[in-house]
Design a protein around this motif. Structure first.
Motif, PDB file in Angstrom:
ATOM      1  N   SER A 226     -19.060 -22.614 -37.323  1.00  0.00           N
ATOM      2  CA  SER A 226     -20.212 -23.483 -37.503  1.00  0.00           C
ATOM      3  C   SER A 226     -21.148 -23.360 -36.297  1.00  0.00           C
ATOM      4  O   SER A 226     -20.789 -22.814 -35.247  1.00  0.00           O
ATOM      5  CB  SER A 226     -19.765 -24.929 -37.646  1.00  0.00           C
ATOM      6  N   GLU A 227     -22.350 -23.901 -36.453  1.00  0.00           N
ATOM      7  CA  GLU A 227     -23.316 -23.849 -35.359  1.00  0.00           C
ATOM      8  C   GLU A 227     -22.807 -24.585 -34.132  1.00  0.00           C
ATOM      9  O   GLU A 227     -22.991 -24.135 -32.994  1.00  0.00           O
ATOM     10  CB  GLU A 227     -24.644 -24.458 -35.820  1.00  0.00           C
ATOM     11  N   ALA A 228     -22.132 -25.738 -34.336  1.00  0.00           N
ATOM     12  CA  ALA A 228     -21.605 -26.507 -33.203  1.00  0.00           C
ATOM     13  C   ALA A 228     -20.556 -25.715 -32.442  1.00  0.00           C
ATOM     14  O   ALA A 228     -20.507 -25.745 -31.205  1.00  0.00           O
ATOM     15  CB  ALA A 228     -21.017 -27.823 -33.707  1.00  0.00           C
ATOM     16  N   VAL A 229     -19.706 -24.979 -33.157  1.00  0.00           N
ATOM     17  CA  VAL A 229     -18.668 -24.187 -32.488  1.00  0.00           C
ATOM     18  C   VAL A 229     -19.304 -23.009 -31.749  1.00  0.00           C
ATOM     19  O   VAL A 229     -18.898 -22.666 -30.626  1.00  0.00           O
ATOM     20  CB  VAL A 229     -17.617 -23.698 -33.505  1.00  0.00           C
ATOM     21  N   LEU A 230     -20.325 -22.402 -32.353  1.00  0.00           N
ATOM     22  CA  LEU A 230     -21.014 -21.301 -31.668  1.00  0.00           C
ATOM     23  C   LEU A 230     -21.669 -21.787 -30.379  1.00  0.00           C
ATOM     24  O   LEU A 230     -21.677 -21.061 -29.371  1.00  0.00           O
ATOM     25  CB  LEU A 230     -22.064 -20.686 -32.587  1.00  0.00           C
ATOM     26  N   GLU A 231     -22.218 -22.990 -30.396  1.00  0.00           N
ATOM     27  CA  GLU A 231     -22.799 -23.522 -29.168  1.00  0.00           C
ATOM     28  C   GLU A 231     -21.721 -23.743 -28.114  1.00  0.00           C
ATOM     29  O   GLU A 231     -21.978 -23.610 -26.915  1.00  0.00           O
ATOM     30  CB  GLU A 231     -23.561 -24.808 -29.474  1.00  0.00           C
TER      31      GLU A 231
END
Length: 477
Positions: A57-62
């Motif tokens: 997810s985007e949060a994990v990529l961040e």
């Protein structure tokens, strides 16, 4: 008006000639300085591929970006203190070896959360290695040799940040032996092996003549201060700004105030705290650090935003997105080589000149984005990127050299740790603030207008660095 630069007197002890840092040793420590900065930026163009491959997810990529940056920032000053205590060469070797192992773990990560954990460990190992670079230069060079070494350090730092993004794009597209995005981490392993071989032979051992024990309360409170600020700013938007992000931000000023109170009490008691408040009595250090903050926020924010805009908005592949910044890197390198001669002739007046050039370059890139979107690439960005690269080269190497110019030799590890922590925290803050602003504006404004608005905000930051640079001491000791 002449301003007196003050610093704490150097403690005297048994006079010993400091070990000399030769050309090969300087190359080796600069290689160690380049690795952590390259890895902070190398993932920017690889994130879309990582997300698709690991279903992240985007949060994990961040977190892949933030986990590295936060761990790195939190532990840098501690890394400098441990080098003073146990030996800087020893910490440099240990940190570099750990960096190689954690890079391997990143490259072999089977899932997204394993990659996040490996990135946190990689940031921690970088924090053990990097402070030893500056401390070793301070302890083993003097006069013109130190000036040249510090100029090369500044040039290496700036070039690494741009080269990391370019290299990331090339490696992802090359898909060496089917490794895809994993190559951006695996490439570190052979480089680390070469670095360890050279460091064992060419880097002299140094340590503080009167090392202080680790400041445990200060370490924990500094970590709390950085974490309560950077983690919510980095993760808040992707997570939908839950309650914990606001509670964390509310706790930040209290953690920072407690850290300052504990450090001031230790300093007044004659101990050496993790970040001695008395160190900020040095005008060159204090004003140089103040300038590093907006410069680094703008630099990292721009690199993240332009990588996303070129790939997701302009439709460029990772190689084209990375190479679009090649003019900036080339011009930065060339002007960095001229920096020492310019400083010798004009002093720190080159810094506001650099800020003005960077502002012109950024304005040209903003205009290119406005007029050419979505056909934005190397040709359209070339004039602005080249001018901005020249301006950045006249600022960063000079300011990094200035910050440590008056720091006593026995506090080299502490001073280097404070400077790099300020720089790294600001780099992470740039991604968290300008990156969040850009991504938040896209749904309502569209990619082009969000990019233009974010670049204009950064342009205001460049104006701030120009104003702050007018207060720098005119000469560098």
């Amino acid at each position: 008006m002449t301003e007196t630069i003050t610093s704490r007197p150097v403690r005297t002890g048994t006079p010993e000639a400091p070990p000399a840092l030769g050309g090969l040793g300087l190359f080796t420590v600069l290689l160690g300085a380049a690795l952590p900065l390259v890895d902070f930026f190398i993932v920017n163009v690889a994130l879309p591929t990582i997300g698709a491959d690991l279903s992240a997810s985007e949060a994990v990529l961040e977190l892949v970006v933030a986990g590295y940056g936060v761990a790195y920032a939190v532990l840098l000053v501690l890394g400098g203190r441990l080098g003073d205590l146990f030996g800087r060469r020893r910490l440099f070797l240990g940190g570099m070896a750990a960096f190689g192992l954690t890079s391997l773990a990143c490259g072999l990560a089977p899932d997204a959360w394993s990659l996040v954990a490996a990135r946190v460990a990689q940031g921690a190992s970088a924090a053990a290695m990097l402070p030893q670079v500056l401390a070793t230069i301070q302890a083993t060079t003097t006069g013109t040799r130190r000036a040249k070494a510090m100029s090369l350090y500044g040039a290496t730092a700036g070039l690494s940040m741009v080269a990391g993004q370019i290299l990331g794009g090339v490696l992802v597209a090359a898909d060496i032996a089917g490794t895809g995005w994993r190559a951006v981490f695996l490439v570190n392993v052979p480089v680390v092996l070469v670095g360890l071989f050279l460091a064992a032979r060419a880097v002299p051992e140094t340590r503080s003549p009167r090392p202080e024990p680790v400041d445990v309360p200060g370490t924990f409170l500094l970590a709390a201060s950085i974490l309560t600020l950077l983690v919510p700013l980095t993760e808040g938007r992707a997570a939908g700004w839950p309650l914990w992000t606001w509670l964390s931000l509310a706790a930040f000023p209290f953690a920072a105030a407690a850290f300052y109170a504990v450090e001031r009490r230790a300093d007044r008691a004659g101990r050496t705290p993790l970040v001695p408040p008395s160190l900020f009595a040095i005008v060159s250090l204090r004003r140089g650090l103040l300038l590093i903050v907006p410069f680094s926020i703008g630099f990292s924010g721009f690199m993240f935003v332009i990588a996303v805009a070129l790939q997701q908005g302009a439709g460029l592949g990772p190689v084209a997105a990375g190479l679009a910044l090649a003019p900036l890197a080339v011009v930065f390198f060339l002007f960095s080589l001229a920096g020492p001669r310019l400083v010798a002739r004009y002093g720190t007046r080159v810094v506001p000149t650099g800020a003005a050039l960077q502002g012109v370059g950024l304005a040209l890139m903003t205009l290119a984005a406005w007029r050419s979107w979505p056909d934005l690439g190397l040709v359209e960005l070339l004039p602005g990127a080249a001018v901005a690269g020249a301006g950045q080269a006249l600022q960063l190497p000079v300011v990094l050299r200035l910050v440590l110019s008056e720091v006593p030799a026995e506090r080299a590890g502490v001073g280097g740790g404070v400077m790099v922590t300020t720089q790294q925290s600001s780099l992470a803050l740039g991604v968290a603030t300008l990156g969040t602003l850009f991504l938040s504006l896209i749904p309502g404004m569209g990619m082009r207008d969000a990019l233009v608005t974010t670049l204009l905000v950064q342009l205001a930051g460049v104006a701030l660095t120009g104003l702050l640079s007018l207060r720098l001491p005119r000469t560098i000791a």
